[in-house]
Design a protein around this motif. Structure first.
Motif, PDB file in Angstrom:
ATOM      1  N   VAL A 135      38.965  32.337  26.249  1.00 38.99           N
ATOM      2  CA  VAL A 135      38.093  32.037  27.379  1.00 38.99           C
ATOM      3  C   VAL A 135      36.735  32.708  27.151  1.00 38.99           C
ATOM      4  O   VAL A 135      36.557  33.868  27.512  1.00 38.99           O
ATOM      5  CB  VAL A 135      38.707  32.539  28.703  1.00 38.99           C
ATOM      6  CG1 VAL A 135      37.969  31.933  29.897  1.00 38.99           C
ATOM      7  CG2 VAL A 135      40.191  32.204  28.775  1.00 38.99           C
ATOM      8  N   PRO A 136      35.766  31.980  26.542  1.00 38.18           N
ATOM      9  CA  PRO A 136      34.483  32.619  26.253  1.00 38.18           C
ATOM     10  C   PRO A 136      33.775  33.043  27.528  1.00 38.18           C
ATOM     11  O   PRO A 136      33.747  32.296  28.511  1.00 38.18           O
ATOM     12  CB  PRO A 136      33.688  31.505  25.537  1.00 38.18           C
ATOM     13  CG  PRO A 136      34.704  30.496  25.127  1.00 38.18           C
ATOM     14  CD  PRO A 136      35.805  30.578  26.111  1.00 38.18           C
ATOM     15  N   GLY A 137      33.240  34.239  27.532  1.00 41.55           N
ATOM     16  CA  GLY A 137      32.400  34.705  28.622  1.00 41.55           C
ATOM     17  C   GLY A 137      33.124  35.162  29.875  1.00 41.55           C
ATOM     18  O   GLY A 137      32.487  35.511  30.860  1.00 41.55           O
ATOM     19  N   ALA A 138      34.457  35.197  29.837  1.00 40.34           N
ATOM     20  CA  ALA A 138      35.173  35.603  31.055  1.00 40.34           C
ATOM     21  C   ALA A 138      35.395  37.112  31.055  1.00 40.34           C
ATOM     22  O   ALA A 138      35.681  37.694  30.014  1.00 40.34           O
ATOM     23  CB  ALA A 138      36.516  34.892  31.125  1.00 40.34           C
ATOM     24  N   SER A 139      35.268  37.716  32.228  1.00 39.96           N
ATOM     25  CA  SER A 139      35.561  39.147  32.339  1.00 39.96           C
ATOM     26  C   SER A 139      36.997  39.319  32.813  1.00 39.96           C
ATOM     27  O   SER A 139      37.608  38.390  33.347  1.00 39.96           O
ATOM     28  CB  SER A 139      34.606  39.809  33.330  1.00 39.96           C
ATOM     29  OG  SER A 139      34.987  39.448  34.647  1.00 39.96           O
ATOM     30  N   ALA A 140      37.513  40.499  32.596  1.00 35.58           N
ATOM     31  CA  ALA A 140      38.887  40.780  33.015  1.00 35.58           C
ATOM     32  C   ALA A 140      39.050  40.595  34.515  1.00 35.58           C
ATOM     33  O   ALA A 140      40.048  40.037  34.983  1.00 35.58           O
ATOM     34  CB  ALA A 140      39.261  42.202  32.601  1.00 35.58           C
ATOM     35  N   ASP A 141      38.041  41.031  35.275  1.00 37.20           N
ATOM     36  CA  ASP A 141      38.127  40.917  36.730  1.00 37.20           C
ATOM     37  C   ASP A 141      38.203  39.457  37.173  1.00 37.20           C
ATOM     38  O   ASP A 141      38.992  39.106  38.054  1.00 37.20           O
ATOM     39  CB  ASP A 141      36.902  41.569  37.393  1.00 37.20           C
ATOM     40  CG  ASP A 141      37.053  43.089  37.407  1.00 37.20           C
ATOM     41  OD1 ASP A 141      38.176  43.563  37.136  1.00 37.20           O
ATOM     42  OD2 ASP A 141      36.042  43.770  37.675  1.00 37.20           O
ATOM     43  N   GLN A 142      37.371  38.638  36.527  1.00 41.55           N
ATOM     44  CA  GLN A 142      37.382  37.219  36.882  1.00 41.55           C
ATOM     45  C   GLN A 142      38.748  36.592  36.605  1.00 41.55           C
ATOM     46  O   GLN A 142      39.285  35.844  37.420  1.00 41.55           O
ATOM     47  CB  GLN A 142      36.312  36.470  36.069  1.00 41.55           C
ATOM     48  CG  GLN A 142      34.893  36.762  36.544  1.00 41.55           C
ATOM     49  CD  GLN A 142      33.860  36.176  35.583  1.00 41.55           C
ATOM     50  OE1 GLN A 142      33.988  36.313  34.365  1.00 41.55           O
ATOM     51  NE2 GLN A 142      32.862  35.520  36.132  1.00 41.55           N
ATOM     52  N   LEU A 143      39.310  36.929  35.443  1.00 45.60           N
ATOM     53  CA  LEU A 143      40.606  36.336  35.081  1.00 45.60           C
ATOM     54  C   LEU A 143      41.717  36.844  35.995  1.00 45.60           C
ATOM     55  O   LEU A 143      42.587  36.087  36.421  1.00 45.60           O
ATOM     56  CB  LEU A 143      40.935  36.660  33.619  1.00 45.60           C
ATOM     57  CG  LEU A 143      40.045  35.957  32.588  1.00 45.60           C
ATOM     58  CD1 LEU A 143      40.325  36.482  31.199  1.00 45.60           C
ATOM     59  CD2 LEU A 143      40.256  34.447  32.635  1.00 45.60           C
ATOM     60  N   ALA A 144      41.669  38.125  36.278  1.00 47.97           N
ATOM     61  CA  ALA A 144      42.706  38.696  37.143  1.00 47.97           C
ATOM     62  C   ALA A 144      42.638  38.092  38.540  1.00 47.97           C
ATOM     63  O   ALA A 144      43.630  38.040  39.268  1.00 47.97           O
ATOM     64  CB  ALA A 144      42.552  40.217  37.219  1.00 47.97           C
ATOM     65  N   GLY A 145      41.435  37.606  38.910  1.00 54.02           N
ATOM     66  CA  GLY A 145      41.271  37.020  40.241  1.00 54.02           C
ATOM     67  C   GLY A 145      41.765  35.583  40.346  1.00 54.02           C
ATOM     68  O   GLY A 145      41.787  35.017  41.438  1.00 54.02           O
TER      69      GLY A 145
END
Lengths: 306, 245
Positions: free
Chosen positions: A238-248
């Motif tokens: 997932v290019p450009g995704a942060s951990a917080d975004q994914l966890a959300g």
């Protein structure tokens, strides 16, 4: 009525542990373990280091006394079970005396069981009759393990306890070890083995009991334990995704992100996938898989998920 | 008592070269050397005790003491590597294990007494049957406190510290107890120190067979006291050990 049935079940059990507690100072090594094993079962006691496996094994063998709780092996106290020869064990440590030969080691154990003739028989059974004259200090790791396995078999126990039996064995020796174990259990014997090798539990046990922090956190067949951790694993770049975004993302229960490569544990992978693609259209190399025992193990034994 | 277990352990112990050299060969050789140095024909100490017979008792006692102590102390090793845990999964009880170690220690004390006594005969020691019984059998029984001491050391020591502790104890007990310098020729103050050690009294038991002024009663009391004290310490340790493991 219920109590009578339960009591009968326990009376007929190969092993029954109830309400077992043991603490060492501040550490609760065993924190309320209940476990009943029926005759003929092959059970893996699975858990990370420090989960309480060895303490539980020590208590069931009478090598350690629980602070509270009951142990019964075929309805008898551990010491009585040892005296009658109905329980045999392979302990974790390399505990053989270096200056004593393999033959003498087994002769001593057989003599103490009052069955001197068993020394030669067990050496044959464990495939170590060829090294009877060698001193234990000169043996390879695999050979030592087999000597310790033979020691456990001397009294022809109906219940065999193995504490991390294959630790430090190479692959081939491990395969041979389980081969001889299979021969043993094919005669209807009960076996409990503690291990942290998931593959062994998966391959050799009828039933898996998982321990974490001194408690049973899962108990069932391999398939049942696997399904206890509901959901699937979704892997994607997932290019450009942060951990917080994914966890959300919806239904995500666990997350691992390294160099843009994400591993998401999902309760409902369909929902997660839709949301993922909506938020990150560039996501690619997507894989979805059912959890294997290893994932289940990690999910169940890691602190974060409690 | 499981005789088969005892014999297997005896075989393993005797096969240990270090054990056999230090507890059988060395005392025998020392006896012959000392005889050559001090024991002319019919030589006697000022109090009338024959020198050769006295040296025989000292060296037999020294070897027997060492054998009993180091055998009993093997408990430390078996405890340390976890072999004792394996034995607890056999019908052998904890007390049975210690009794077996004690019996083994006493058994291992015998060869040195037998060999040094035979050398004594060769070197011209002449005793009647009753005297021989005291100088060998009596001496052997007087080794009991050292078997108990060995077991006690075995209950406390770690496998690594075991060898230095045993060697140190043997050296100290041999030297202070007058096994190296005969008490009969030692100055008064040194003899007083010797009388505190169990080794002095071990020799006194053997020497009571032929010495003119032996005090067997005191010897038995002192040795009994040592056996009781070390036995109690070992028992106490056993109880606390059982709780811990």
């Amino acid at each position: 009525m219920t109590k009578t049935i339960a009591a009968q079940a326990v009376a007929g059990a190969a092993l029954s542990l109830s309400g077992l507690h043991k603490r060492y100072g501040e550490i609760r090594a065993v924190d309320g373990v209940d476990l009943t094993i029926a005759p003929g079962e092959v059970v893996a006691l699975l858990g990370p280091n420090g989960a309480g496996k060895s303490t539980t094994v020590d208590i069931m063998l009478g090598l350690s006394r629980p602070d509270s709780g009951e142990v019964a092996i075929f309805g008898k106290a551990p010491r009585e079970a040892v005296l009658s020869g109905s329980v045999g064990a392979m302990l974790q440590k390399d505990n053989l005396r270096a200056d004593v030969t393999v033959g003498e080691t087994l002769a001593i154990v057989a003599a103490l069981h009052g069955r001197p003739e068993r020394a030669a028989e067990t050496m044959r059974q464990a495939g170590i009759d060829g090294i009877a004259g060698q001193k234990c200090g000169k043996l390879s790791g695999g050979q030592k393990q087999r000597v310790r396995f033979a020691i456990a078999l001397v009294s022809e126990p109906d219940f065999l306890v193995l504490d991390e039996p294959t630790v430090a064995m190479d692959v081939e020796i491990r395969r041979q070890f389980w081969q001889s174990m299979r021969e043993y259990t094919s005669r209807g014997r009960t076996v409990l083995f503690a291990t942290h090798y998931l593959a062994e539990a998966e391959e050799f046990a009828d039933r898996v009991v998982m321990l974490r922090a001194g408690r049973v956190i899962a108990d069932g067949t391999v398939a049942q334990v696997r399904s206890a951790v509901s959901g699937r694993t979704l892997r994607a770049v997932v290019p450009g995704a942060s951990a917080d975004q994914l966890a959300g993302l919806p239904s995500v229960t666990g997350l691992e992100l390294r160099d843009g490569r994400a591993v998401l544990s999902c309760a409902d992978s369909d929902r997660t996938l839709r949301a993922l693609l909506a938020a990150f259209p560039a996501a690619h190399d997507i894989e979805i898989a059912a959890v294997n025992l290893e994932d289940a193990f990690l999910a169940l034994t890691s602190e974060e998920n409690l | 008592m499981n005789i088969r277990y005892l014999l297997l352990e005896a075989r393993i112990t005797l096969r240990n070269i270090r054990f056999s050299v230090f507890t059988i060969v060395m005392p025998a050789v020392l006896f012959l050397i000392y005889c050559g140095l001090w024991a002319g024909k019919g030589a006697a100490y000022p109090d009338g005790t024959p020198v050769t017979a006295s040296l025989m008792v000292s060296m037999a006692g020294y070897g027997a003491m060492g054998a009993a102590m180091s055998t009993g102390a093997q408990i430390a090793f078996e405890r340390g590597i976890g072999w004792q845990r394996q034995l607890r999964l056999t019908p052998l009880s904890g007390i049975g294990y210690m009794l077996a170690k004690g019996a083994l220690a006493m058994l291992m004390a015998l060869p040195c007494i037998v060999i040094v006594s035979i050398l004594g005969v060769i070197r011209g020691v002449e005793l009647d049957a009753g005297q021989w019984l005291t100088a060998t059998g009596g001496l052997w029984l007087a080794v009991t406190p050292f078997a108990v001491l060995g077991i006690m050391i075995g209950m406390f020591a770690s496998p690594d510290s075991l060898q230095p502790i045993i060697s140190g104890s043997m050296m100290a007990l041999g030297l202070l107890g007058g096994m190296w310098i005969p008490a009969a020729v030692a100055p008064e103050w040194m003899r007083n120190i010797m009388k505190v050690t169990p080794t002095y009294w071990l020799q006194e038991v053997g020497r009571s067979a032929f010495a003119p002024k032996a005090t067997l009663g005191v010897a038995l009391a002192v040795l009994g006291g040592y056996a009781l004290l070390t036995g109690l310490l070992a028992a106490r340790r056993y109880v606390t050990d059982a709780v811990r493991v």
